[in-house]
Design an enzyme around this catalytic site. Structure first.
Site, PDB file in Angstrom:
ATOM      1  N   TYR A 160       0.806  -1.228   0.000  1.00  0.00           N
ATOM      2  CA  TYR A 160       0.000   0.000   0.000  1.00  0.00           C
ATOM      3  C   TYR A 160       0.833   1.269   0.000  1.00  0.00           C
ATOM      4  CZ  TYR A 160      -4.465  -2.231   0.710  1.00  0.00           C
ATOM      5  OH  TYR A 160      -5.594  -2.966   0.545  1.00  0.00           O
ATOM      6  N   LYS A 227       2.268 -14.088   5.903  1.00  0.00           N
ATOM      7  CA  LYS A 227       2.562 -15.117   4.907  1.00  0.00           C
ATOM      8  C   LYS A 227       4.089 -15.268   4.865  1.00  0.00           C
ATOM      9  CE  LYS A 227       1.140 -17.898   1.609  1.00  0.00           C
ATOM     10  NZ  LYS A 227       0.367 -19.124   1.896  1.00  0.00           N
ATOM     11  N   ASP A 278      -3.255 -17.605   4.929  1.00  0.00           N
ATOM     12  CA  ASP A 278      -4.335 -18.390   4.300  1.00  0.00           C
ATOM     13  C   ASP A 278      -5.050 -19.237   5.344  1.00  0.00           C
ATOM     14  OD1 ASP A 278      -1.804 -19.469   4.353  1.00  0.00           O
ATOM     15  OD2 ASP A 278      -2.074 -20.754   2.620  1.00  0.00           O
ATOM     16  N   ASP A 302      -6.562  -5.645   5.382  1.00  0.00           N
ATOM     17  CA  ASP A 302      -7.630  -5.137   4.528  1.00  0.00           C
ATOM     18  C   ASP A 302      -8.567  -6.287   4.164  1.00  0.00           C
ATOM     19  OD1 ASP A 302      -9.074  -3.401   3.011  1.00  0.00           O
ATOM     20  OD2 ASP A 302      -7.619  -3.212   1.401  1.00  0.00           O
TER      21      ASP A 302
END
Ligand code: NAP
Length: 411
Positions: A160, A227, A278, A302
């Site tokens: 971002y 992740k 995930d 987000d």
């Protein structure tokens, strides 16, 4: 005291002093509000009515908010010719705690999103989204009552940061040449390229804020979502720095989950755990009760906050705040829904719940609880706005303002 050209400082109120961690709140604090565009005026009117009633009911006149309108978006453009006047940024900094409705992102003309600008200029580095089910709100899951999480999304870094170059641009070609030539990395021709910076500074202040929140609100865990198995030096580092800041600043009051596996008891300490991104999406659906505060980098947060909000009734009932060391800005999480502007039709729940978060931030918890009771009562009585009514059997559809009045009646 600053002089304001467009806003008027209420003569009756006093300034909030201190920092986010140690606010000194007078009995009549001046709190700036930005009404917002589109449906903003409708939901703000209902919210203000509900907040004033909750404070009056809880403190019998001993406390009161001195509201101060400040301008951003279309209303600011009309009165000042600017989308975000400098004095609005100054007022938010001076008065420290504020609330806003949704703002239109002007299309074209190179104008950045006002929300992104507010976050960056005021360094509001944590986006805080509590997700809790209000009994009676339609939900797509079987046990929405098990969802009670607070997503802490980092607000300033990650993909971002806006550092990216278009496919085929000279910049992208130069970055590609550099990476291929000097760094030995292979990048396919005509790739668009974006950069994902995640720093120890940005991570540690954010995770520390999440841990302080958990401690202040009696929450039992902070989960670092990442992740890191794939993006080792950004998301993996986010996890490592998260554990590090817990050990450096909160050693006595936190414990890493790995020590519980070795047989240690939590003993009232906040458990710090981590989960791969995930798997986290599965966990919040299958075992939501095991998660309380979840600290994430920007992009993961987000995604996760909207996915969690969907479990408890969608964005119309999802509150949020952007919080830094000095300023806390509470906001509706949905947009301006222009097709409903001025129709007195939409759900003010998101902004009202955000105002409840704001009252908690001021440590006016009694008034925040009055709002919770009122909302639960209104939904329990099945007097709800169209968005909820269309999903509930036997509900009565009410307007935005009537929904606000119903909440007040149930406090
Ligand atoms: P949106 O304004 O959130 O509206 C999308 C749909 O969500 C609406 O049509 C409505 O669905 C539902 N909705 C939103 N708020 C609702 C409420 N309070 N009560 C009931 N339903 C509600 O999203 P958008 O149309 O993509 O964006 C419009 C403008 O808002 C854009 O200019 C965008 O940049 C801006 N925006 C601002 C913010 C912010 O200020 N934080 C955030 C997002 C977007 P139904 O049609 O099904 O009734």
């Amino acid at each position: 005291m600053s002089a304001y050209e467009y806003a008027t400082v209420p003569s009756a109120g006093d300034r909030i002093a201190g920092t986010t961690d140690q606010l000194a709140v007078p009995d009549c604090p001046i709190v700036p509000f930005i009404e917002g565009d589109g449906i903003g005026p409708d939901i703000w009117a209902a919210t203000r009515h509900v907040v004033d009633a909750a404070v009056a009911k809880s403190y019998g006149g001993a406390r009161e908010i001195a509201w101060m309108e400040v301008f951003a978006g279309e209303k600011a453009q009309e009165i000042s010719g600017e989308w975000l006047p400098q004095e609005t940024l100054e007022a938010l900094t001076e008065f420290k705690v504020a609330i806003k409705g949704p703002l239109t992102t002007p299309v074209g003309g190179g104008i950045r999103s006002l929300n992104v600008t507010l976050r960056q200029v005021l360094d509001l580095y944590s986006c805080v989204r509590p997700v809790r089910w209000i009994p009676g709100v339609p939900s797509p899951v079987r046990e929405p009552e098990k969802v009670d999480m607070v997503v802490f999304r980092e607000n300033t870094e990650d993909v971002y940061a806006g550092i990216e170059w278009a496919s085929g641009s000279e910049e992208a070609n130069r970055v590609r040449d550099f990476l291929q030539g000097s760094m030995g990395s292979s990048i396919r021709e005509l790739s668009g390229i974006g950069i994902k910076p995640i720093s120890p500074f940005g991570t540690k202040r954010h995770v520390a804020a999440a841990i302080r929140y958990a401690l202040a609100r009696g929450r039992d865990s902070v989960t670092l979502m990442h992740k890191g198995n794939i993006m080792k030096y950004t998301e993996g580092a986010f996890r490592d720095w998260g554990y590090e800041v817990a050990a450096e600043q909160f050693a006595d009051v936190t414990v890493p989950e790995s020590r519980l596996w070795e047989g240690e008891e939590a003993g009232g300490r906040v458990v710090i755990k981590d989960r791969i991104a995930d798997s986290m999406f599965q966990q919040v659906l299958l075992r939501p009760a095991e998660y309380s505060v979840v600290a994430t980098p920007n992009l993961n947060g987000d995604y996760l906050s909207d996915a969690c909000a969907a479990q408890v009734g969608g964005l119309g009932m999802a509150p949020g705040a952007n919080i830094g060391d000095v300023v806390a800005l509470f906001e509706a999480t949905h947009g301006t829904a222009p097709k409903y502007a001025g129709l007195n039709r939409v759900n003010p729940g998101s902004l009202i719940l955000s105002a409840g978060m704001m009252l908690e931030h001021l440590a006016w918890d009694e008034a925040a609880r009055a709002i919770d009771r009122g909302l639960e009562g209104a939904v329990g009585a099945r007097m709800v706005t169209y968005d909820l009514e269309r999903q509930m059997d036997g509900a009565t559809k009410v307007s935005t303002s009537r929904f606000g009045e119903t909440i007040v009646a149930h406090m």
